[in-house]
Structure formats: C-alpha cells, structure tokens
Design a protein around this motif. Structure first.
Motif, PDB file in Angstrom:
ATOM      1  N   THR A 211      18.346  14.281 -12.504  1.00  0.00           N
ATOM      2  CA  THR A 211      18.521  14.839 -11.152  1.00  0.00           C
ATOM      3  C   THR A 211      17.297  15.698 -10.833  1.00  0.00           C
ATOM      4  OG1 THR A 211      20.883  14.893 -11.532  1.00  0.00           O
ATOM      5  CG2 THR A 211      20.078  16.224  -9.698  1.00  0.00           C
ATOM      6  N   VAL A 212      16.820  15.595  -9.594  1.00  0.00           N
ATOM      7  CA  VAL A 212      15.645  16.388  -9.208  1.00  0.00           C
ATOM      8  C   VAL A 212      15.963  17.219  -7.962  1.00  0.00           C
ATOM      9  CG1 VAL A 212      13.951  14.756 -10.155  1.00  0.00           C
ATOM     10  CG2 VAL A 212      14.692  14.497  -7.779  1.00  0.00           C
ATOM     11  N   GLY A 230      11.225  -2.648 -13.981  1.00  0.00           N
ATOM     12  CA  GLY A 230      12.605  -2.498 -13.500  1.00  0.00           C
ATOM     13  C   GLY A 230      12.610  -1.585 -12.284  1.00  0.00           C
ATOM     14  N   PRO A 231      13.740  -1.498 -11.596  1.00  0.00           N
ATOM     15  CA  PRO A 231      13.767  -0.694 -10.369  1.00  0.00           C
ATOM     16  C   PRO A 231      13.691   0.811 -10.636  1.00  0.00           C
ATOM     17  CG  PRO A 231      15.922  -1.661 -10.818  1.00  0.00           C
ATOM     18  CD  PRO A 231      14.987  -2.202 -11.849  1.00  0.00           C
ATOM     19  N   PHE A 232      13.068   1.503  -9.702  1.00  0.00           N
ATOM     20  CA  PHE A 232      13.008   2.966  -9.740  1.00  0.00           C
ATOM     21  C   PHE A 232      13.728   3.427  -8.471  1.00  0.00           C
ATOM     22  CE2 PHE A 232      10.686   6.967  -8.683  1.00  0.00           C
ATOM     23  CZ  PHE A 232      11.028   7.695  -9.806  1.00  0.00           C
ATOM     24  N   ALA A 233      14.906   4.023  -8.644  1.00  0.00           N
ATOM     25  CA  ALA A 233      15.717   4.367  -7.468  1.00  0.00           C
ATOM     26  C   ALA A 233      15.753   5.876  -7.272  1.00  0.00           C
ATOM     27  CB  ALA A 233      17.133   3.826  -7.650  1.00  0.00           C
ATOM     28  N   ILE A 234      15.597   6.280  -6.017  1.00  0.00           N
ATOM     29  CA  ILE A 234      15.695   7.699  -5.647  1.00  0.00           C
ATOM     30  C   ILE A 234      16.894   7.796  -4.707  1.00  0.00           C
ATOM     31  CG2 ILE A 234      14.511   9.615  -4.509  1.00  0.00           C
ATOM     32  CD1 ILE A 234      11.869   8.061  -5.067  1.00  0.00           C
ATOM     33  N   LEU A 235      17.965   8.410  -5.199  1.00  0.00           N
ATOM     34  CA  LEU A 235      19.233   8.349  -4.468  1.00  0.00           C
ATOM     35  C   LEU A 235      19.600   9.749  -3.974  1.00  0.00           C
ATOM     36  CD1 LEU A 235      20.759   6.082  -7.202  1.00  0.00           C
ATOM     37  CD2 LEU A 235      19.970   5.341  -4.956  1.00  0.00           C
ATOM     38  N   PRO A 236      19.788   9.905  -2.673  1.00  0.00           N
ATOM     39  CA  PRO A 236      19.967  11.245  -2.107  1.00  0.00           C
ATOM     40  C   PRO A 236      21.287  11.894  -2.521  1.00  0.00           C
ATOM     41  CG  PRO A 236      20.448   9.575  -0.448  1.00  0.00           C
ATOM     42  CD  PRO A 236      19.952   8.845  -1.656  1.00  0.00           C
ATOM     43  N   LEU A 237      21.198  13.180  -2.881  1.00  0.00           N
ATOM     44  CA  LEU A 237      22.398  13.971  -3.185  1.00  0.00           C
ATOM     45  C   LEU A 237      22.460  15.144  -2.219  1.00  0.00           C
ATOM     46  CD1 LEU A 237      22.201  14.216  -7.100  1.00  0.00           C
ATOM     47  CD2 LEU A 237      23.661  12.688  -5.754  1.00  0.00           C
ATOM     48  N   THR A 238      23.604  15.805  -2.178  1.00  0.00           N
ATOM     49  CA  THR A 238      23.743  16.993  -1.311  1.00  0.00           C
ATOM     50  C   THR A 238      22.715  18.047  -1.729  1.00  0.00           C
ATOM     51  OG1 THR A 238      25.436  17.765  -2.846  1.00  0.00           O
ATOM     52  CG2 THR A 238      26.211  16.679  -0.824  1.00  0.00           C
ATOM     53  N   ASP A 239      22.460  19.013  -0.837  1.00  0.00           N
ATOM     54  CA  ASP A 239      21.540  20.132  -1.086  1.00  0.00           C
ATOM     55  C   ASP A 239      20.114  19.684  -1.413  1.00  0.00           C
ATOM     56  OD1 ASP A 239      23.720  21.874  -0.781  1.00  0.00           O
ATOM     57  OD2 ASP A 239      24.277  21.584  -2.879  1.00  0.00           O
ATOM     58  N   ASP A 240      19.696  18.609  -0.761  1.00  0.00           N
ATOM     59  CA  ASP A 240      18.336  18.092  -0.968  1.00  0.00           C
ATOM     60  C   ASP A 240      17.950  17.969  -2.435  1.00  0.00           C
ATOM     61  OD1 ASP A 240      17.466  17.246   1.545  1.00  0.00           O
ATOM     62  OD2 ASP A 240      17.400  19.342   2.201  1.00  0.00           O
ATOM     63  N   ALA A 242      18.115  14.781  -5.560  1.00  0.00           N
ATOM     64  CA  ALA A 242      18.203  13.316  -5.665  1.00  0.00           C
ATOM     65  C   ALA A 242      18.521  12.949  -7.100  1.00  0.00           C
ATOM     66  CB  ALA A 242      16.895  12.665  -5.242  1.00  0.00           C
ATOM     67  N   SER A 243      19.222  11.830  -7.235  1.00  0.00           N
ATOM     68  CA  SER A 243      19.488  11.282  -8.555  1.00  0.00           C
ATOM     69  C   SER A 243      18.491  10.145  -8.768  1.00  0.00           C
ATOM     70  CB  SER A 243      20.923  10.756  -8.606  1.00  0.00           C
ATOM     71  OG  SER A 243      21.133  10.090  -9.832  1.00  0.00           O
ATOM     72  N   LEU A 244      17.793  10.171  -9.885  1.00  0.00           N
ATOM     73  CA  LEU A 244      16.830   9.112 -10.186  1.00  0.00           C
ATOM     74  C   LEU A 244      17.428   8.149 -11.187  1.00  0.00           C
ATOM     75  CD1 LEU A 244      13.572  11.150 -10.851  1.00  0.00           C
ATOM     76  CD2 LEU A 244      14.494  10.322  -8.672  1.00  0.00           C
ATOM     77  N   VAL A 245      17.265   6.872 -10.918  1.00  0.00           N
ATOM     78  CA  VAL A 245      17.560   5.880 -11.954  1.00  0.00           C
ATOM     79  C   VAL A 245      16.229   5.194 -12.233  1.00  0.00           C
ATOM     80  CG1 VAL A 245      18.930   3.912 -12.696  1.00  0.00           C
ATOM     81  CG2 VAL A 245      19.912   5.570 -11.092  1.00  0.00           C
TER      82      VAL A 245
END
Ligand SMILES: Cc1cc2nc3c(=O)[nH]c(=O)nc-3n(C[C@H](O)[C@H](O)[C@H](O)COP(=O)(O)OP(=O)(O)OC[C@H]3O[C@@H](n4cnc5c(N)ncnc54)[C@H](O)[C@@H]3O)c2cc1C
Length: 424
Positions: A211-212, A230-240, A242-245
């Motif tokens: 998490t960043v 492989g994919p690099f995903a930046i997934l938005p979370l609350t409070d600005d 992001a969860s990275l996969v």
C-alpha cells in the motif's frame, strides 16, 4: 474416581460451510438471510484474519457483488472504506521501468463509469476495498447472528451417507447436514476428499502487494500497466492511498520482498514514476505465488464447491473473489428456493441447478484470464501487435467497451436476486 470429560455433542445444521474466508463467511450470512441454518467451520481462529499482517491485499469488487453485501447488511461497515472506481486506464508497456505510468504510451483502453451511468443508476465501475476491512465487517456481521462458528476447527473427513453428509473435524467433533459446501480455498481439502480433480498450472509469477500514500489525488482512477514480467496495477484506495499489485517472476518477487525499505522505495520510484506525486510505501509487503486451479466439477454427492476452492484465477482482471461472490448469490438462491419448495437441498437435482448456473461463467472467466495473462505477460512483437489491435478495437467501439464494463461490474447474464440488491 473423576469422570472422563464428556465427548462433545455432535452438531447438526442445514449446511456445513467449510472455510470461513471472505467467501465462506459471506455464504453463511446469505444462507441465514434466507432462513437456512449454516454452521461455519474454519481452520484458523477468526480473529487471525483481522491482523494487519494476515492479508495485505485490497480487492476490486464489482458493483453487483457490492450490492449483495449491502443487501446482507454490511453496507454501513463497508461504505466508509469503499473507494469508488470511476475510470480504469490500461496501458501496454514495453520493458520494466521503460514505460512506467509517468510517461505512458497513449492509454490503449479506457473504461469510464460515466458511460454506463444510465444503465446502472450512477454506479461506479466497482469499489476498491481492503481485504482486512471486508474480513472485519463479515466477522462482526456473523457475531450479530445465531450462526454457529467453529474456529479453530479443521475438516478431517467428509462421509456421505443416505440423505446427509457428516463432516468429521480434527478435534473429534462431527457435524451433520443435508449438504456441505467447500469454501476452503486453493488446494481445498473438501474438494480432494470428494475426489474432484483440478485443471491448472502454476504461473511463473508472484504478485507483490503493498500500500502506498500518494502525494496527489487519484480521482478514483485505477491504472493497469502491462509489462512483460506481468501487470503492474495501481488501485485507488480511500484517503489518497493506493494498493499496488506488482507482478514479477518468482525470483524477482522474492528479491522485492527481501529488499530493505529504502531499496524497495527506490525500485518503486522507478516503476511508479511521479504522475501522482511521490508514492511512499507503507510498511508491510505481501507475496502471493500465482496459479490457475479450476475444479473439474462444481458438485459431488452432497457437496458444492465455491470461491477459490472451485476456481483460483490470476488476479490480472481482479475477478477471483467476484466470481466467488457470484457463486454465493446463485447457490444461496437455489438452496433457499429449494427448501421453500420442500426439496432436499443436498440432492443431485438441486445441486445440478447451481452447477448449470455458474459453471459456464467460471470456466469462461478462468480461460479468459489465463489467455490474457499469456497474451500480456511477454514481449513477443507479434503478440504485442495483436494486443494493441485488440485493445484499440475495444476502445474505439462504444458498445464493446460498455459490454466489458458491464461484465466487469458483474451485470451481465442472469443475475441472482442478491446481486440485484434484492433479499432472498
Ligand atoms: C494479489 C491478488 C490480488 C487479488 N485481487 C483481487 C481483486 O481485486 N478482486 C477480486 O475479486 N479478487 C482478487 N483476488 C482473488 C481473491 O483474493 C480470492 O479469490 C479470494 O481471497 C478467495 O477467497 P475464498 O474465501 O474463496 O478462499 P480463501 O481466502 O483461501 O479462504 C479459505 C478459508 O478456508 C480455510 N480452510 C482451509 N482448509 C480448511 C480446512 N481443512 N478446514 C477448515 N477450514 C479450512 C482457510 O483457513 C481460509 O480461511 C486477488 C488475489 C491475489 C492473489
């Protein structure tokens, strides 16, 4: 002479749910909402699941799957932590680090919630939720019901007899019911006990999850950047946040896990770029080796499979748990309706209805994610051209794009009542 301790009384229920992860716990709540009495058997203490170190992932949850949780009474607990996904931007990178989102090639594919707003009443494309929040919400909801939770308690054997199945637990207890459900995840013991094989293979990839904190707002945009490793995903979370996969070959993933916080941050700066300002890694990194595991059948005598026990897929499209949540809505409806009609809920006839409803979707999605993973996780120039053309075509045609969005939102096909937001 002191009396020996009494043998624990045997237990009975309508349904034995083996596995109290996100799928098993949701199923137990769904069944109870329809008047059936489940017993949940979970190997680990339930409180383990709330620890910050247990599961660092966040899940992209389709709006229809989220509607099911709302219908089951979890809305108030989940909504404060649910980040709306308004847009998904997909880019096709060339080499790791060479085309980080800081300097993206033009977005190859863009999915926008505004485009489907009319059809699904202003719903976003989906929600991002940290798994820990989901697990806590499910545990609290379970505690408010009269559902019996046996945890820690491990399934040791399943005996199928005329009219019922008995789950024998490692601690000597036995639970009897007309039906057992395997919700015990990848490598499911219940599935093995029923003699159901799997089709699948390990990928040479692991997903490193972290998490960043972001310096700039993400505006609900999810980024999926396809790189040869492989994919690099930046997934938005609350409070600005992001969860990275971060999907990498297994050895590289191990190296990322072993890196010092400073070294990891340096890798991250290079991979992430600065399009959202600096992304600062929080403590805690998690490593998930990836594999495909598709059960050959979804049912056996007096047993139904669901969730990862039935289909563990690559997270490239964020669909694993969503598939499980669709299984739950379908199975709960089939069982509740069967009970209302006076049918035997563990009979072959009833289980066949469930398998017919879910089998095609699960197999198609498992095959699609597997194909996707192979197509995108390499740098072969022909495949690069093919995926470029494919993404361009989908992006250019409004109806095709809308179809993909409805599909990702879980709104295609015959929707069970819970996914439509209706009680059972
Ligand atoms: C990196 C990554 C990212 C992902 N992102 C997404 C996403 O964005 N969206 C999405 O939809 N999906 C996503 N997924 C997939 C999703 O996480 C899984 O599909 C989901 O967690 C499976 O839940 P489950 O309850 O079926 O299985 P599990 O979580 O494996 O739960 C099984 C439970 O059964 C218990 N158990 C096992 N054996 C026994 C036994 N013998 N007796 C009793 N209990 C037992 C275990 O202790 C466990 O609690 C992702 C997966 C990965 C790896």
């Amino acid at each position: 002479m002191p009396k020996p301790p009494a043998a624990p009384a045997d237990l009975s229920a309508d349904v034995i749910v083996v596995g109290g992860g996100m799928a098993g716990a949701t199923l137990a709540l769904a069944l109870r909402s329809g008047g059936l009495q489940p017993i949940l058997v979970e190997r680990a203490p339930m409180s383990d699941q709330w620890e910050e170190t247990f599961d660092g992932r966040a899940s992209a949850i389709a709006f229809s799957a989220f509607r099911q949780w709302r219908t089951l009474g979890l809305g108030a607990r989940l909504e404060p932590h649910a980040q709306r996904i308004e847009q998904i931007l997909v880019t096709d990178g060339r080499a790791p680090g060479a085309a980080a989102p800081a300097a993206p090639s033009p977005f190859a594919l863009r999915f926008d919630s505004a485009e489907i707003a009319e059809r699904v009443e202003g719903e976003p494309l989906g929600y991002m939720l940290e798994n820990r929040r989901i697990r806590v919400a499910l545990a609290l909801a379970l505690a408010e019901t009269d559902i019996r939770v046996l945890a820690p308690a491990s399934l040791a054997a399943l005996d199928v007899e005329a009219g019922h199945v008995t789950a024998r637990l490692a601690d000597g207890r036995a639970v009897t019911a007309p039906l057992a459900v395997a919700a015990d995840g990848r490598g499911s013991q219940a599935r093995k006990m029923a003699g159901i094989g799997v089709v699948g293979w390990p990928y040479r990839q692991s997903g490193v999850v972290a998490t960043v904190d972001l310096e700039r707002p993400h505006h609900g945009v999810a980024h999926e950047h396809f790189l040869p490793s492989g994919p690099f995903a930046i997934l938005p979370l609350t409070d600005d946040r992001a969860s990275l996969v971060w999907t990498e070959g297994r050895d590289q993933a191990k190296a990322l896990m072993a890196a010092s916080p400073e070294a990891f941050q340096a890798y991250l700066d290079r991979r992430f770029g600065d399009f959202l300002g600096r992304a600062t890694a929080q403590t805690g990194r998690f490593n998930y080796p990836l594999a495909l595991e598709l059960a050959e059948r979804m049912t056996a005598p007096r047993l139904a499979l669901l969730g990862d026990a039935a289909h563990a897929v690559h997270p490239i499209a964020g669909q694993g748990l969503n598939l499980g949540l669709k299984d739950i809505a379908a199975l709960a409806q089939v069982l509740v309706d069967a009970r209302r009609l006076g049918e035997d809920i563990g009979s072959e006839l009833v289980l066949e209805r469930y398998a017919r409803w879910r089998r095609f979707d699960n197999v198609m999605l498992a095959a699609a994610t597997d194909g996707f993973t192979r197509l995108f996780s390499n740098d072969n120039p022909v495949l690069r051209l093919a995926r470029g053309v494919g993404m361009g075509v989908v992006d250019a045609i409004g109806p095709a794009r809308r179809f993909f969005m409805q599909e990702a939102g879980g709104a295609t096909g015959e929707l069970p009542r819970l996914l439509r937001g209706e009680a059972l």
